[in-house]
Enzyme design. Structure first.
Site, mmCIF file in Angstrom:
data_model
loop_
_atom_site.group_PDB
_atom_site.id
_atom_site.type_symbol
_atom_site.label_atom_id
_atom_site.label_comp_id
_atom_site.label_asym_id
_atom_site.label_seq_id
_atom_site.Cartn_x
_atom_site.Cartn_y
_atom_site.Cartn_z
ATOM 1 N N ASN A 9 25.699 -16.450 -22.940
ATOM 2 C CA ASN A 9 25.671 -17.356 -21.727
ATOM 3 C C ASN A 9 24.497 -18.313 -21.773
ATOM 4 O O ASN A 9 23.135 -17.582 -21.906
ATOM 5 C CB ASN A 9 25.609 -16.486 -20.705
ATOM 6 C CG ASN A 9 25.574 -17.186 -19.255
ATOM 7 O OD1 ASN A 9 24.895 -18.140 -19.184
ATOM 8 N ND2 ASN A 9 26.574 -16.710 -18.587
ATOM 9 N N HIS A 12 20.539 -20.223 -18.827
ATOM 10 C CA HIS A 12 19.117 -20.098 -18.432
ATOM 11 C C HIS A 12 18.453 -20.956 -19.363
ATOM 12 O O HIS A 12 17.170 -21.079 -19.037
ATOM 13 C CB HIS A 12 18.770 -18.682 -18.074
ATOM 14 C CG HIS A 12 19.315 -18.337 -16.899
ATOM 15 N ND1 HIS A 12 19.424 -18.787 -15.697
ATOM 16 C CD2 HIS A 12 20.520 -17.129 -16.825
ATOM 17 C CE1 HIS A 12 20.126 -17.914 -14.680
ATOM 18 N NE2 HIS A 12 20.693 -17.187 -15.416
ATOM 19 N N HIS A 45 28.171 -21.331 -16.847
ATOM 20 C CA HIS A 45 28.748 -21.398 -15.634
ATOM 21 C C HIS A 45 28.461 -22.826 -14.734
ATOM 22 O O HIS A 45 27.062 -22.879 -14.751
ATOM 23 C CB HIS A 45 28.116 -20.344 -14.851
ATOM 24 C CG HIS A 45 28.487 -19.996 -13.473
ATOM 25 N ND1 HIS A 45 28.092 -19.054 -12.766
ATOM 26 C CD2 HIS A 45 29.224 -20.560 -12.461
ATOM 27 C CE1 HIS A 45 28.519 -18.970 -11.385
ATOM 28 N NE2 HIS A 45 29.508 -20.055 -11.324
ATOM 29 N N ARG A 47 27.769 -24.162 -11.668
ATOM 30 C CA ARG A 47 27.809 -24.109 -10.184
ATOM 31 C C ARG A 47 28.025 -25.151 -9.430
ATOM 32 O O ARG A 47 27.629 -26.173 -9.870
ATOM 33 C CB ARG A 47 26.657 -23.180 -9.958
ATOM 34 C CG ARG A 47 26.224 -21.758 -10.691
ATOM 35 C CD ARG A 47 25.055 -21.132 -10.040
ATOM 36 N NE ARG A 47 25.374 -20.651 -8.700
ATOM 37 C CZ ARG A 47 25.165 -19.466 -8.392
ATOM 38 N NH1 ARG A 47 25.428 -18.561 -9.386
ATOM 39 N NH2 ARG A 47 25.749 -18.877 -7.228
ATOM 40 N N ARG A 51 22.742 -25.707 -10.560
ATOM 41 C CA ARG A 51 21.349 -25.505 -10.448
ATOM 42 C C ARG A 51 20.886 -25.265 -12.007
ATOM 43 O O ARG A 51 19.596 -25.473 -12.253
ATOM 44 C CB ARG A 51 20.965 -24.247 -9.715
ATOM 45 C CG ARG A 51 21.642 -22.836 -10.453
ATOM 46 C CD ARG A 51 21.326 -21.779 -9.385
ATOM 47 N NE ARG A 51 21.864 -21.810 -7.968
ATOM 48 C CZ ARG A 51 21.950 -20.724 -7.308
ATOM 49 N NH1 ARG A 51 21.747 -19.480 -7.936
ATOM 50 N NH2 ARG A 51 22.498 -20.530 -6.137
ATOM 51 N N GLU A 72 32.847 -20.736 -16.783
ATOM 52 C CA GLU A 72 32.572 -19.936 -15.714
ATOM 53 C C GLU A 72 32.651 -20.636 -14.366
ATOM 54 O O GLU A 72 31.869 -21.753 -14.524
ATOM 55 C CB GLU A 72 31.450 -19.159 -15.564
ATOM 56 C CG GLU A 72 31.378 -17.716 -16.247
ATOM 57 C CD GLU A 72 30.354 -16.875 -15.929
ATOM 58 O OE1 GLU A 72 29.284 -17.211 -15.131
ATOM 59 O OE2 GLU A 72 29.838 -15.951 -16.767
ATOM 60 N N THR A 103 25.501 -14.330 -9.854
ATOM 61 C CA THR A 103 26.629 -13.767 -9.203
ATOM 62 C C THR A 103 26.422 -12.520 -8.849
ATOM 63 O O THR A 103 26.544 -11.426 -9.668
ATOM 64 C CB THR A 103 27.569 -14.011 -10.147
ATOM 65 O OG1 THR A 103 27.588 -15.271 -10.977
ATOM 66 C CG2 THR A 103 29.246 -13.873 -9.827
ATOM 67 N N GLU A 153 37.090 -9.376 -16.217
ATOM 68 C CA GLU A 153 35.546 -9.041 -16.714
ATOM 69 C C GLU A 153 34.863 -8.146 -15.707
ATOM 70 O O GLU A 153 34.941 -8.534 -14.673
ATOM 71 C CB GLU A 153 34.671 -10.413 -16.756
ATOM 72 C CG GLU A 153 33.421 -10.220 -17.471
ATOM 73 C CD GLU A 153 32.665 -11.331 -18.027
ATOM 74 O OE1 GLU A 153 33.217 -12.192 -18.546
ATOM 75 O OE2 GLU A 153 31.536 -11.417 -17.951
ATOM 76 N N HIS A 196 27.155 -8.880 -17.120
ATOM 77 C CA HIS A 196 26.070 -9.136 -16.042
ATOM 78 C C HIS A 196 24.857 -8.062 -16.185
ATOM 79 O O HIS A 196 25.277 -6.841 -16.121
ATOM 80 C CB HIS A 196 26.795 -9.157 -14.714
ATOM 81 C CG HIS A 196 26.044 -9.998 -13.728
ATOM 82 N ND1 HIS A 196 24.710 -9.624 -13.248
ATOM 83 C CD2 HIS A 196 26.429 -11.226 -13.368
ATOM 84 C CE1 HIS A 196 24.294 -10.500 -12.464
ATOM 85 N NE2 HIS A 196 25.226 -11.509 -12.505
HETATM 86 N N1 PXP Z 1 29.395 -12.345 -16.969
HETATM 87 C C1 PXP Z 1 29.680 -13.170 -15.759
HETATM 88 C C2 PXP Z 1 31.086 -13.503 -15.333
HETATM 89 C C3 PXP Z 1 28.603 -13.930 -15.008
HETATM 90 O O1 PXP Z 1 28.625 -14.620 -14.000
HETATM 91 C C4 PXP Z 1 27.275 -13.730 -15.587
HETATM 92 C C5 PXP Z 1 26.076 -14.519 -15.249
HETATM 93 O O2 PXP Z 1 26.197 -15.763 -15.081
HETATM 94 C C6 PXP Z 1 27.219 -13.117 -16.980
HETATM 95 C C7 PXP Z 1 28.504 -12.480 -17.594
HETATM 96 C C8 PXP Z 1 25.994 -12.805 -17.696
HETATM 97 O O3 PXP Z 1 25.083 -12.334 -17.002
HETATM 98 P P1 PXP Z 1 23.527 -12.071 -17.511
HETATM 99 O O4 PXP Z 1 22.866 -13.310 -17.476
HETATM 100 O O5 PXP Z 1 22.610 -11.247 -16.567
HETATM 101 O O6 PXP Z 1 23.743 -11.295 -18.818
#
Ligand code: PXP
Length: 246
Positions: A9, A12, A45, A47, A51, A72, A103, A153, A196
């Site tokens: 992901n 960030h 994602h 949003r 952001r 996402e 999330t 998930e 997550h």
């Molecule tokens: N899976 C989903 C559905 C999420 O919303 C997120 C965060 O955007 C992640 C995985 C990844 O989480 P993290 O960034 O904490 O590794």
């Protein structure tokens, strides 16, 4: 055991870019590096408040990526329209609250079944694999199955938080719930993903669950990239996942 995929992901990377309103660091460049480092997919994602990832990022990722994109999004008409325009490999439906930092919980599928069934039908018809982000809860898994999702998930945030806070009994109880629910979902014919909050310290017990086919990990990997570089950060996660799997 079946192979475990790693979805990286890159939200960030965009967070850091947006902190200065500059063009760098570029999420597409991060996605390409992630591929070289052994990622099997890229997750982003979009949003409602934009952001981190922007509409332009999704467009650029769709154009540049050779890896499958897991898009996402919240279950809103705006996001559905965007997804139907791009037709990414996968769409992961997540709950979204404006005030949250990330999330916070899983989707309340059971409460919103009818709406979600109608919401995901056109996405499936467009060829997107639809995944639903939920807590490890039997009611939510059954509802996700009933609405026609192909993937669930499972939210590993609580398990990771308990670990970080040293609440080890609660962590183990959550891991036990994730273990049982991964198996339950798999028995229903759903493909099981998880993610997550996962870190080097927490990934292995989740990677060891035989029904889990994919982990989606972002924040920790981007943070760790500050110290060891993005490729090395991802390679170490990959190594830990593979070791847990065997
Ligand atoms: N899976 C989903 C559905 C999420 O919303 C997120 C965060 O955007 C992640 C995985 C990844 O989480 P993290 O960034 O904490 O590794």
């Amino acid at each position: 055991m079946t192979e475990l995929r790693l979805g990286v992901n890159i939200d960030h990377v965009a967070t850091v870019r947006n902190a200065r309103g500059s063009a760098y660091p570029d999420p597409v460049r991060a996605a390409k590096l992630a591929e070289e480092a052994g990622a099997d997919g890229i997750t982003a994602h979009l949003r409602e408040d934009r952001r981190h990832i922007t509409d332009g990022d999704i467009e650029a990722l769709m154009e540049a990526l050779t890896l499958p994109l897991n898009f996402e999004m919240a279950a809103t008409p705006e996001m559905q329209k965007i997804a139907l325009r791009h037709k990414p490999h996968a769409v992961c439906i997540v709950p979204e609250k404006r005030e949250e930092r990330t999330t916070e919980g899983g989707l309340e599928v059971a409460r919103d079944e009818n709406h979600l069934a109608h919401f995901i039908a056109p996405l499936r018809d467009a060829g997107c694999r639809v995944s639903i982000f939920i807590a490890a809860d039997q009611r939510q898994i059954e509802a996700a199955h009933r609405i026609g999702a192909e993937v669930v998930e499972l939210h590993t945030g609580a398990y990771c938080d308990f670990h970080a806070e040293g609440r080890l009994d609660e962590r183990d109880a959550e891991l036990d719930r994730l273990t049982r629910m991964a198996s339950f979902a798999n028995d229903l014919g759903l493909e099981v993903h998880a993610g997550h909050g996962l870190t080097y310290d927490t990934v292995q017990p989740i990677a060891a669950l035989p029904e889990v086919m994919e982990l989606n990990i972002g924040h920790f990997l981007v943070g760790e990239a500050i110290f060891r570089g993005l490729e090395a950060s991802i390679q170490e996660m990959r190594r830990l996942m593979d070791a847990a799997r065997t």
